[in-house]
Design a protein around this motif. Structure first.
Motif, PDB file in Angstrom:
ATOM      1  N   VAL A  18       0.204   0.131  -5.202  1.00 26.73           N
ATOM      2  CA  VAL A  18       1.081   1.272  -4.967  1.00 26.73           C
ATOM      3  C   VAL A  18       0.256   2.293  -4.195  1.00 26.73           C
ATOM      4  O   VAL A  18      -0.819   2.680  -4.634  1.00 26.73           O
ATOM      5  CB  VAL A  18       1.585   1.872  -6.299  1.00 26.73           C
ATOM      6  N   LEU A  19       0.768   2.682  -3.026  1.00 30.59           N
ATOM      7  CA  LEU A  19      -0.025   3.580  -2.177  1.00 30.59           C
ATOM      8  C   LEU A  19       0.252   5.048  -2.505  1.00 30.59           C
ATOM      9  O   LEU A  19      -0.606   5.894  -2.327  1.00 30.59           O
ATOM     10  CB  LEU A  19       0.275   3.309  -0.697  1.00 30.59           C
ATOM     11  N   LYS A  21       3.613   8.134  -3.883  1.00 32.20           N
ATOM     12  CA  LYS A  21       5.028   8.446  -4.065  1.00 32.20           C
ATOM     13  C   LYS A  21       5.555   9.133  -2.814  1.00 32.20           C
ATOM     14  O   LYS A  21       4.871   9.960  -2.213  1.00 32.20           O
ATOM     15  CB  LYS A  21       5.196   9.364  -5.279  1.00 32.20           C
ATOM     16  N   ARG A  22       6.783   8.793  -2.422  1.00 30.49           N
ATOM     17  CA  ARG A  22       7.370   9.378  -1.229  1.00 30.49           C
ATOM     18  C   ARG A  22       8.268  10.552  -1.632  1.00 30.49           C
ATOM     19  O   ARG A  22       8.683  10.638  -2.788  1.00 30.49           O
ATOM     20  CB  ARG A  22       8.206   8.335  -0.493  1.00 30.49           C
ATOM     21  N   TYR A  26      10.934   7.206  -4.071  1.00 29.58           N
ATOM     22  CA  TYR A  26      10.466   5.814  -4.035  1.00 29.58           C
ATOM     23  C   TYR A  26       8.938   5.804  -3.904  1.00 29.58           C
ATOM     24  O   TYR A  26       8.336   6.807  -3.537  1.00 29.58           O
ATOM     25  CB  TYR A  26      11.044   5.071  -2.823  1.00 29.58           C
ATOM     26  N   HIS A  27       8.336   4.654  -4.186  1.00 33.32           N
ATOM     27  CA  HIS A  27       6.893   4.511  -3.985  1.00 33.32           C
ATOM     28  C   HIS A  27       6.636   3.587  -2.795  1.00 33.32           C
ATOM     29  O   HIS A  27       7.349   2.610  -2.605  1.00 33.32           O
ATOM     30  CB  HIS A  27       6.236   3.922  -5.233  1.00 33.32           C
ATOM     31  N   ASP A  28       5.592   3.927  -2.033  1.00 35.09           N
ATOM     32  CA  ASP A  28       5.151   3.007  -0.984  1.00 35.09           C
ATOM     33  C   ASP A  28       4.282   1.952  -1.638  1.00 35.09           C
ATOM     34  O   ASP A  28       3.352   2.277  -2.386  1.00 35.09           O
ATOM     35  CB  ASP A  28       4.339   3.770   0.082  1.00 35.09           C
ATOM     36  N   ARG A  30       2.331  -2.146  -1.443  1.00 30.09           N
ATOM     37  CA  ARG A  30       1.749  -3.203  -0.601  1.00 30.09           C
ATOM     38  C   ARG A  30       1.575  -4.385  -1.548  1.00 30.09           C
ATOM     39  O   ARG A  30       0.734  -4.335  -2.453  1.00 30.09           O
ATOM     40  CB  ARG A  30       0.416  -2.722  -0.045  1.00 30.09           C
ATOM     41  N   GLU A 150       5.774  -4.424   2.373  1.00 29.52           N
ATOM     42  CA  GLU A 150       5.301  -3.037   2.481  1.00 29.52           C
ATOM     43  C   GLU A 150       6.495  -2.083   2.537  1.00 29.52           C
ATOM     44  O   GLU A 150       7.635  -2.497   2.413  1.00 29.52           O
ATOM     45  CB  GLU A 150       4.431  -2.897   3.727  1.00 29.52           C
ATOM     46  N   GLY A 151       6.214  -0.799   2.782  1.00 30.54           N
ATOM     47  CA  GLY A 151       7.272   0.213   2.730  1.00 30.54           C
ATOM     48  C   GLY A 151       7.683   0.350   1.272  1.00 30.54           C
ATOM     49  O   GLY A 151       6.834   0.371   0.375  1.00 30.54           O
ATOM     50  N   ILE A 152       8.998   0.350   1.005  1.00 26.72           N
ATOM     51  CA  ILE A 152       9.427   0.326  -0.410  1.00 26.72           C
ATOM     52  C   ILE A 152       9.604  -1.125  -0.869  1.00 26.72           C
ATOM     53  O   ILE A 152      10.077  -1.381  -1.963  1.00 26.72           O
ATOM     54  CB  ILE A 152      10.723   1.142  -0.643  1.00 26.72           C
TER      55      ILE A 152
END
Ligand code: ATP
Length: 291
Positions: A18-19, A21-22, A26-28, A30, A150-152
């Motif tokens: 988890v990179l 929180k956006r 949502y969380h970014d 990988r 990746e992304g969400i």
């Protein structure tokens, strides 16, 4: 063609990072996703009546718009103004709320089924674009196989197939709230992140040892702290010969990776005797992508 049968496969996370929180909540992420040969079955049928009828073998699952299969069918019926109805029998085998993307995979299969049943001529990319509006993992479930997510979860890069391996799936009888896990994830300097690039390289070179020694899920610590039984199941898998073991998704399912089938069978029976996991399966990685 009035009837169609589809298999909806479960996934495990070989690596989950988890990179952050956006702003939208949502969380970014990988993640390295891998399909396994454990599946639900969907029988879909066109019917004259203008309605969606969903039946499942699990009495506690919703059969209305709260079920992802219902939602997926409704999405395409509305967009394409389909007046005919759909009758679906959903046979669940993938443990529910387990970190195995069971619901997401069912939704992916329902989208594919609708596309075929009603000759919508949508490409895989078209289906994936619609899938993400229902859930972040659903585009991956349409793709299948081994992939970087990746992304969400919707930005997908297909990877070379994972080397052949036997997988034990073991779910303790607890319900883990994904919301709880993300809320209690504190990302700081101490956080142990998976080496996602290292896993990708090991996949590329078909190095199963290189893959398994890097198994890592950033959410695992949070869930294990609340539910120590997850660590106990991991320890059993490791002491009975798993190359490594890891929690999948936000849990509580644990998977163990084995190269040797006999060893995997022994670990499987040991887990049964131990009784800490109530749903236990011996399966393997499944690399065929959807056509
Ligand atoms: P993920 O790994 O994507 O977090 P999961 O395996 O943890 O998924 P699911 O099995 O998809 O979780 O189910 C989560 C919840 O979604 C359940 O509590 C259930 O009520 C609801 N749900 C809706 N549709 C389905 C479905 N077709 N199969 C299973 N659960 C469904």
């Amino acid at each position: 063609m009035n009837t169609i049968m589809l298999k909806a496969y479960a996934k495990i996370n070989i690596g989950l990072d988890v990179l952050g929180k956006r702003p939208d909540g949502y969380h970014d992420v990988r993640m390295i996703m891998q399909t396994i040969r454990l599946y639900d079955k969907l029988n879909m049928k066109r019917i004259g009546k203008d309605e969606i009828i969903l039946k499942t073998n699990l009495a506690y699952l919703p059969t209305n718009e709260n079920n992802l299969v219902y939602k997926a069918i409704q999405l395409l019926r509305e967009e394409f103004h389909i007046k005919q109805g759909v009758y679906v029998e959903l046979q669940k085998h993938i443990p529910v709320a387990a970190g195995l993307a069971g619901g997401s995979s069912d939704a992916a299969a329902a989208l594919i089924g609708m596309n075929r049943l009603f000759h919508l001529k949508l490409t895989k990319a078209d289906l994936m674009k619609r899938a993400v509006t229902l859930g972040a993992d659903i585009p991956y479930c349409i793709l299948g196989g081994t992939a970087l997510s990746e992304g969400i979860g919707e930005v997908l890069t297909p990877l070379a197939p994972m080397p052949r391996a036997y997988i034990i799936i073991a779910k303790p009888p607890i319900n883990v709230s994904t919301k709880y896990v993300y809320e209690n994830l504190k990302l700081d300097e101490q956080t142990k992140h998976p080496d996602i690039d290292g896993i990708m390289e090991a996949i590329q070179t078909r190095n199963l040892v290189g893959i398994t020694e890097r198994l890592c899920n950033v959410l695992e610590e949070v869930t294990i702290e609340r539910y120590p039984v997850i660590q106990e199941i991991k320890d059993t898998l490791l002491s009975y010969g798993a190359m490594n073991a890891l929690m999948s998704g936000s849990g509580p399912t644990v998977f163990g990776v084995f190269q040797d089938l006999e060893l995997a069978k022994k670990a499987f029976y040991q887990l049964k005797v131990q009784g800490k996991a109530k749903q236990i399966y011996l399966t393997d990685v499944f690399n065929r992508r959807r056509g």
